[in-house]
Design an enzyme around this catalytic site. Structure first.
Site, short mmCIF file in Angstrom:
data_model
loop_
_atom_site.label_atom_id
_atom_site.label_comp_id
_atom_site.label_asym_id
_atom_site.label_seq_id
_atom_site.Cartn_x
_atom_site.Cartn_y
_atom_site.Cartn_z
N LYS A 210 0.96 -1.21 -0.15
CA LYS A 210 0.12 -0.02 -0.09
C LYS A 210 0.96 1.42 0.08
O LYS A 210 1.77 1.06 -0.57
CB LYS A 210 -1.10 -0.15 1.15
N GLY B 132 -7.27 -5.03 7.24
CA GLY B 132 -6.63 -4.10 8.35
C GLY B 132 -7.24 -4.07 9.70
O GLY B 132 -6.96 -3.13 10.56
N GLU C 220 -9.55 -0.36 -1.80
CA GLU C 220 -9.11 1.07 -1.34
C GLU C 220 -9.09 2.03 -2.60
O GLU C 220 -9.24 3.37 -2.78
CB GLU C 220 -7.47 1.09 -0.58
#
Ligand code: 13P
Length: 249
Positions: A10, A170, A96
């Protein structure tokens, strides 16, 4: 099927983090893996990461690409540029990107086509939200994403699918093994409908809070052909522990 363990860094990692790739390579030199290992660092590190990984089993990938090979698209990076920098794969349609960049299934389908054009393996992400799961809509949501984001022209061998329930990313929460098995079976059925016998050869990764402690259980679930790992892929020690926990790896 040959497993794939892919790390998604990420927006994490400076040049100092290249040491993690070297440490991973060193760790794997002792016990070479029987599966594929991929690290997808931020775009700024791809070229140096590819150099650091050279001569070892770790491949390098990108986290996104533009559908076109070049042009006036400030800030964007094409699949060809990723390839040129040393990437062999690219993550596409991560939740995301869908959420923070408004990516639609049709845009993601165009990006999957771009990956193929550039000779990159596309790791296409799908997954439902917490609300969608609670409403019993997880399977139809994933089916619709898959239907709309796999372009007609793609060949099965260019594609990897990653099932990442958004609520597991997460958070430290994971679906139960049975829930993962059900979803992966659904994805497998859709892929074989779409690609025929080749659909049985497409790797389906699970992603969302995979850690050294739960990797063995998750990777033993039927139709789980590897994992897409976020937080636990950034440190070589954690990623190595996951690789060592993987059955058959
Ligand atoms: P975590 O492993 O940090 O939950 O992230 C999963 C993920 O989004 C990988 O693409």
């Amino acid at each position: 099927m040959r497993m794939l363990l892919a790390g998604n860094w990420k927006m994490n990692g400076l040049r100092a983090s290249l040491g993690e790739i070297r440490a991973l390579k060193r760790g794997l030199a002792e016990t070479p893996p029987r599966g594929d290992i991929l690290i997808c660092p931020p775009a700024t590190l791809i070229a140096e990461a590819a150099k650091a990984a050279e001569g070892g089993p770790v491949a390098i990938g990108g986290q996104d690409c533009h559908p076109l090979p070049s042009g006036a698209f400030t800030g964007d990076i094409s699949a060809e540029m990723l390839r040129d920098a040393g990437a062999t794969a690219v993550i596409l349609g991560h939740s995301e990107r869908r959420l923070y960049h408004g990516e639609t299934d049709s845009l993601i389908a165009a990006k999957v086509k771009a990956a193929r054009r550039a000779g990159l393996t596309a790791i296409l992400c799908v997954g439902e939200s917490q609300a969608q799961r609670e409403q019993g809509r997880a399977a139809p949501v994933v089916a619709a994403q898959l239907e709309a984001s796999v372009p007609a022209e793609i060949a099965a061998f260019d594609l990897v699918v990653a099932y990442e329930p958004i609520w597991a990313i997460g958070t430290g929460k994971t679906p139960r093994a049975m829930e993962i098995a059900q979803m992966h079976e659904t994805v497998r059925a859709l892929l074989t409908t779409r690609f025929g016998a080749d659909g049985a050869e497409i790797r389906i990764l699970y992603g969302g809070s995979v850690k050294p402690e739960n990797a063995a259980e998750i990777l033993a679930v039927p139709n789980v052909d590897g994992a897409l790992i976020g937080g636990a892929s950034v440190k070589a020690a954690d990623f190595l522990a996951i690789i060592r926990a993987a059955p058959g790896l």
